[in-house]
Design a protein around this motif. Structure first.
Motif, PDB file in Angstrom:
ATOM      1  N   LEU A 101      10.168  -7.560  -5.672  1.00 14.35           N
ATOM      2  CA  LEU A 101       9.934  -6.243  -5.075  1.00 14.35           C
ATOM      3  C   LEU A 101       8.671  -5.613  -5.658  1.00 14.35           C
ATOM      4  O   LEU A 101       7.910  -4.949  -4.969  1.00 14.35           O
ATOM      5  N   ASP A 102       8.451  -5.834  -6.954  1.00 17.70           N
ATOM      6  CA  ASP A 102       7.227  -5.281  -7.563  1.00 17.70           C
ATOM      7  C   ASP A 102       5.997  -5.936  -6.954  1.00 17.70           C
ATOM      8  O   ASP A 102       4.979  -5.283  -6.712  1.00 17.70           O
ATOM      9  N   LEU A 103       6.108  -7.255  -6.719  1.00 14.46           N
ATOM     10  CA  LEU A 103       4.969  -7.943  -6.114  1.00 14.46           C
ATOM     11  C   LEU A 103       4.738  -7.459  -4.679  1.00 14.46           C
ATOM     12  O   LEU A 103       3.614  -7.321  -4.235  1.00 14.46           O
ATOM     13  N   GLU A 104       5.844  -7.189  -3.987  1.00 16.04           N
ATOM     14  CA  GLU A 104       5.721  -6.660  -2.613  1.00 16.04           C
ATOM     15  C   GLU A 104       4.978  -5.317  -2.659  1.00 16.04           C
ATOM     16  O   GLU A 104       4.110  -5.032  -1.853  1.00 16.04           O
ATOM     17  N   ASP A 105       5.362  -4.500  -3.615  1.00 14.12           N
ATOM     18  CA  ASP A 105       4.734  -3.187  -3.771  1.00 14.12           C
ATOM     19  C   ASP A 105       3.238  -3.348  -3.983  1.00 14.12           C
ATOM     20  O   ASP A 105       2.410  -2.716  -3.330  1.00 14.12           O
ATOM     21  N   LEU A 106       2.911  -4.272  -4.880  1.00  8.84           N
ATOM     22  CA  LEU A 106       1.513  -4.494  -5.225  1.00  8.84           C
ATOM     23  C   LEU A 106       0.732  -4.988  -4.011  1.00  8.84           C
ATOM     24  O   LEU A 106      -0.367  -4.495  -3.719  1.00  8.84           O
ATOM     25  N   SER A 107       1.309  -5.943  -3.286  1.00  4.32           N
ATOM     26  CA  SER A 107       0.518  -6.463  -2.164  1.00  4.32           C
ATOM     27  C   SER A 107       0.393  -5.420  -1.056  1.00  4.32           C
ATOM     28  O   SER A 107      -0.633  -5.337  -0.404  1.00  4.32           O
ATOM     29  N   MET A 108       1.427  -4.606  -0.873  1.00  2.73           N
ATOM     30  CA  MET A 108       1.294  -3.564   0.157  1.00  2.73           C
ATOM     31  C   MET A 108       0.195  -2.577  -0.208  1.00  2.73           C
ATOM     32  O   MET A 108      -0.555  -2.121   0.640  1.00  2.73           O
ATOM     33  N   ARG A 109       0.112  -2.278  -1.477  1.00  5.11           N
ATOM     34  CA  ARG A 109      -0.942  -1.342  -1.906  1.00  5.11           C
ATOM     35  C   ARG A 109      -2.325  -1.975  -1.756  1.00  5.11           C
ATOM     36  O   ARG A 109      -3.274  -1.324  -1.342  1.00  5.11           O
ATOM     37  N   LEU A 110      -2.398  -3.258  -2.099  1.00  3.47           N
ATOM     38  CA  LEU A 110      -3.679  -3.949  -1.921  1.00  3.47           C
ATOM     39  C   LEU A 110      -4.088  -3.928  -0.451  1.00  3.47           C
ATOM     40  O   LEU A 110      -5.226  -3.616  -0.110  1.00  3.47           O
ATOM     41  N   LEU A 111      -3.118  -4.208   0.421  1.00  2.00           N
ATOM     42  CA  LEU A 111      -3.437  -4.250   1.858  1.00  2.00           C
ATOM     43  C   LEU A 111      -3.885  -2.886   2.344  1.00  2.00           C
ATOM     44  O   LEU A 111      -4.783  -2.779   3.179  1.00  2.00           O
ATOM     45  N   ARG A 112      -3.256  -1.851   1.795  1.00  2.00           N
ATOM     46  CA  ARG A 112      -3.621  -0.510   2.242  1.00  2.00           C
ATOM     47  C   ARG A 112      -5.073  -0.200   1.878  1.00  2.00           C
ATOM     48  O   ARG A 112      -5.812   0.418   2.612  1.00  2.00           O
ATOM     49  N   HIS A 113      -5.479  -0.670   0.696  1.00  2.00           N
ATOM     50  CA  HIS A 113      -6.871  -0.434   0.286  1.00  2.00           C
ATOM     51  C   HIS A 113      -7.839  -1.276   1.096  1.00  2.00           C
ATOM     52  O   HIS A 113      -8.976  -0.886   1.335  1.00  2.00           O
ATOM     53  N   LEU A 114      -7.351  -2.463   1.510  1.00  2.00           N
ATOM     54  CA  LEU A 114      -8.269  -3.391   2.164  1.00  2.00           C
ATOM     55  C   LEU A 114      -8.483  -3.098   3.638  1.00  2.00           C
ATOM     56  O   LEU A 114      -9.568  -3.293   4.163  1.00  2.00           O
ATOM     57  N   SER A 115      -7.408  -2.678   4.318  1.00  2.00           N
ATOM     58  CA  SER A 115      -7.588  -2.559   5.772  1.00  2.00           C
ATOM     59  C   SER A 115      -7.451  -1.117   6.232  1.00  2.00           C
ATOM     60  O   SER A 115      -6.504  -0.440   5.878  1.00  2.00           O
ATOM     61  N   PRO A 116      -8.410  -0.678   7.050  1.00  2.00           N
ATOM     62  CA  PRO A 116      -8.371   0.700   7.536  1.00  2.00           C
ATOM     63  C   PRO A 116      -7.112   0.977   8.342  1.00  2.00           C
ATOM     64  O   PRO A 116      -6.526   2.041   8.229  1.00  2.00           O
TER      65      PRO A 116
END
Ligand code: PEP
Ligand code: MG
Length: 493
Positions: A42-57
């Protein structure tokens, strides 16, 4: 990071690389039988969702302004992500995965946001804008509820709002019984974001600051500077009211992402709390040093969890003394130091005379004291409801402890969950316990009870009832409250 870089080097966009690596994590960790490791997914999911949010408009825009009364539904969510949402609009969180010990649940609890987890299939069965009822108390969700169900819940929400209004009204009134006994009411906290609640509910201080909570939600082990800043923020947030810091209480049911405790057959009886602190001196030393530095020039109140015998406390205090000497030498010592002990292990009850001889205060952790007195794991659903806090054995143990503390003039408070339940708190007051610590939401209900009880009536009644052979005195005490117009949460409106 290495896997993401590799995927990018092979030609994927950064977004695709993050998704691919996270899909891999999901496939791998989803198979693992160890619940702790599965939760890390779940922590990794959190991290990747945040990364995606920064990466894609688009992903950035995908987090819209929340409409009023939103219930957020997600497969999983990390604590950081929850903090990104507008709390004034958020009524609840529904997760397909996640348990009550997941990090998002810990943070949501601190913020008073109801969460229901383990709702498999929620995302496919619920459409956006479907009406939902989320009952965090019972862990239930009603999808497109019928009118009768909705009306029932509406009524209970209205009652709750009514009660909240009553609690607001007594916010600045003293916490004193009808016959004039003042009862100190403090809050339990574990995150800096909870500190404003101290003023909101007008509590006397923080009776239990669980220092492990920030460690549980941080990916890495917080270093000296991070811890010092954290504790300083807590003290600043308390604005002169006392804060009792408890040293790290990890292990058992409280895993740390950054500190692996080897699997144990009986974690509740295993390597946890002060036992780890004594075996890993650097951990305890850094924490004591940080607490002392944060409190420089102010009062420092700290207590040690899960002390089983006085010799163990003495070892911890030696380390504390060394750190205090160092702080004095550097002129960064707290203005005063008060050292306390949590009473959680029954063995300590038989060494109270030695313990109380030179300790500043004690605090009863009734959750652990109960689990060890009754030999019933507090996290095991098959046994954790078998024994009641309002049972003669536990109440007798508390009466004995309180008597010893009074004789030795050592302040005692109760900070376990029972202090937060008005009926249980009534029994504690009846035992002569005059200091309670609880989650901030419980201050209103407990203060309401305090202001309607008479110690001189409940005390003799309880003393007799405690001699009974009953499994629990809950029924009798509830009837007593009814007969004596003592206000409990469920007879308020
Ligand atoms: C307790 O054991 O009652 C207590 C307050 O500590 P924790 O619940 O954090 O173990
Ligand atoms: Mg405990």
């Amino acid at each position: 990071v290495a896997r993401i870089s590799e995927a990018i080097n092979q030609g994927l966009t950064a977004e695709a690389a993050v998704s691919q690596v996270q899909n891999g994590n999901r496939a791998r960790l989803g198979q693992v039988s160890d619940a702790y490791l599965r939760e890390r997914l779940l922590d990794l999911e959190d991290l990747s969702m945040r990364l995606l949010r920064h990466l894609s408009p688009e992903a950035k825009a995908a987090k819209p302004n929340l409409p009023d009364d939103t219930i957020l539904i997600a497969r999983a969510m990390g604590p950081a992500e929850l903090l990104d949402y507008d709390r004034s609009k958020l009524r609840g969180v529904l997760l397909e995965e996640g348990s009550s010990s997941s990090h998002v649940a810990i943070v949501a609890r601190a913020l008073g946001i109801p969460v229901v987890g383990h709702c498999v299939g929620a995302l496919s069965r619920i459409d956006p804008r479907d009406p939902l009822i989320l009952d965090g108390d019972r862990g239930q969700v009603f999808i497109r509820p019928g009118e009768d169900v909705a009306a029932g819940f509406q009524r209970s929400i209205e009652l709750r709002t009514l009660r909240k209004g009553l609690y607001r009204e007594i916010r600045s009134l003293p916490s004193v019984t009808l016959d004039g006994v003042p009862i100190t009411l403090q809050i339990n906290a574990g995150l800096v974001i909870e500190m404003p609640q101290l003023q909101e509910v007008n509590a006397d201080g923080v009776g239990l600051y669980r220092t492990e909570i920030p460690f549980m939600v941080a990916a890495g082990y917080p270093d000296l500077a991070t811890q010092t800043e954290l504790y300083r923020n807590v003290l600043d947030g308390a604005d002169g009211k006392p804060v009792t810091f408890r040293t790290l209480d990890v292990g058992g049911d409280k895993p740390l992402p950054s500190f692996a405790v080897p699997p144990e057959e009986n974690p509740a009886l295993g390597w946890r709390a002060l036992r780890i602190g004594l075996d890993r001196p650097a951990m305890l030393r850094i924490q004591l040093r940080a607490l002392i530095a944060a409190a420089a020039g102010r009062e420092l109140k700290l207590m040690f969890p899960l002390v089983a015998e006085v010799a163990e406390l003495d070892r911890a205090r030696q380390r504390l003394a060394r750190e205090m000497d160092r702080a004095h030498a550097l002129s960064i010592a707290p203005a005063s130091l008060k050292t306390g002990v949590m009473i959680e292990v029954p063995a300590l009850l038989w060494q109270l005379d030695a313990l109380l001889h030179d300790i500043d205060f004690v605090s009863v952790g009734s959750n652990d004291l109960m689990q060890y007195l009754f030999a019933a794991d507090r996290n095991n659903g098959r046994v954790n409801n078998r024994y009641d806090a309002l049972s003669p054995p536990l109440l007798n143990a508390l009466a004995w402890t309180n008597g010893k503390c009074r004789a030795a003039r050592v302040p005692l408070s109760v900070c376990g969950d029972m202090a937060s339940r008005p009926l249980d708190a009534m029994a504690l007051v009846g035992l002569g316990i005059e200091s309670l610590s609880m989650p901030a939401q419980a201050i209103g209900p407990v203060k309401t009870m305090v202001r309607s009880v008479e110690v001189r009536r409940i005390a003799p009644y309880l003393e007799q009832a405690m001699k009974s052979r009953d499994h629990s005195l809950r029924g009798k005490l509830r009837a007593f409250a009814q007969d004596h117009s003592i206000l409990l949460e469920d007879n308020l409106g």
